[in-house]
Structures are given as structure tokens and as C-alpha cells.
Design a protein around this motif. Sequence first.
Motif, short mmCIF file in Angstrom:
data_model
loop_
_atom_site.label_atom_id
_atom_site.label_comp_id
_atom_site.label_asym_id
_atom_site.label_seq_id
_atom_site.Cartn_x
_atom_site.Cartn_y
_atom_site.Cartn_z
N GLU A 279 32.40 73.57 -5.40
CA GLU A 279 33.03 74.81 -4.95
C GLU A 279 32.44 76.01 -5.70
OE1 GLU A 279 37.52 76.71 -4.64
OE2 GLU A 279 37.18 75.07 -6.01
N CYS B 25 29.46 74.10 -1.30
CA CYS B 25 30.13 73.58 -0.10
C CYS B 25 29.30 73.78 1.17
CB CYS B 25 31.52 74.19 0.03
SG CYS B 25 32.63 73.65 -1.30
N ARG C 126 36.47 70.63 -5.71
CA ARG C 126 37.17 71.86 -6.12
C ARG C 126 37.07 72.05 -7.63
NH1 ARG C 126 40.44 74.21 -2.45
NH2 ARG C 126 41.10 73.02 -0.64
N LYS D 29 44.64 72.86 -5.90
CA LYS D 29 45.47 73.94 -5.36
C LYS D 29 46.94 73.53 -5.46
CE LYS D 29 42.09 76.51 -3.85
NZ LYS D 29 41.75 77.73 -4.46
#
Length: 192
Positions: free
Chosen positions: A74, A78, A101, A105
Motif C-alpha cells: 500500500e 497496489c 496494508r 482499518k
Amino acid sequence: MSAAGASERERLVALLRERSFEQKRVVLASGRESDFFIDCKQSVLTAEGHALVGSLMFEALGALPRCEAVAGVELGGCPLASAVSLTSFLRGRPLPALYVRKEVKDHGSRRLVEGDRGLVPGMPVAILEDVITTGGSTLKAVEKLRTAGASVVGVIALVDRLEGGAEAIRAAGLPVVAICTRRDFIPDNPPG
């Protein structure tokens, strides 16, 4: 690299120079200051850039141990993973893309690795990076992929800034292939 690959690389370097490279003082993700910045996304996210990185990075996979998936870090990695995955399908050797990531999140899937439903324990995965400086982000992604069950086989970088990152990754036991280096943008011995 094939003749077609060489001309693709020349075109990609030209595109990166035109759309992504800037000589200016910046603070990098590593925290280091630099006198140049290369925002690869400005080139990669064009249709031509996407096609070029897909082709060149897919070809570069041949220099690594065989992989069964590609993982982009990320955010800049990506679109690289998507481009290589698409190219792999078109060339008859489909490789799924994974996105790694930086952090989980607090909503949605809450995954560190997106696309992991097809990831089986021990699956060989190549990491794709847009720019390597210190190698820190890449090595964090390696650990996240290993935690998810992948076996990381190596790293392909669009640009190696030649600031020790590739060496740090190699010291961790992983091969590194760079499509371009800082020398493609700033010569070691400028004229004059």
C-alpha cells in the motif's frame, strides 16, 4: 531483457521522467530528506504506464524463484500488483494480486492482506514496490505476508533509489530486482 522489453523500459523511464520525477527537497516515507522525489503513481496510473509496468514487472518475475501470487505494498505497489496480475492472465500464467496494508482499518474487512482468501499456507509470493529507499516498508510487508501464511520469494521494485534499501532486503535473505534506479533520473557524474 528482450528487445521489446528494452524499448518498453525506455518508454517507461521517459514516462516516469515526464510525469513522476521532480528535483525538489522532500521528506520521504522513511523520514529521510532528499533532493528528488519520484511519485510513480503519476505514471503507473496512466493506461500506458499500467501496461508498461505490467509487462516489465511480469518479465522481471523470471529473475526470482517461481511465485504463485504478487503482492503490492500500500499504496504505490497496489496498482503494480493489479497490472502484473492482468498481464499474467493475458500471457497465460495467471497470478492473483494481493494488497498489503500498512495497518488494519477499523472498518470493513479489517485485513492486513487484501485478496487473501486464495492465499494458502506456504504459497510463494513476490512483493512489488514502487520505490525502495531504506527497505523498511518492504520488510514490514514481508512480515505481514508471512504472518498471513505466504512464503515471500523476492521483491521487484519499479525504482531503487540506491540508498541501501535493496541491500537491507537482500540481507534479510530476499532477492531484489529493480526495473529502474536513481541513475535513470540523476546521473552519478553530471556533466560540467
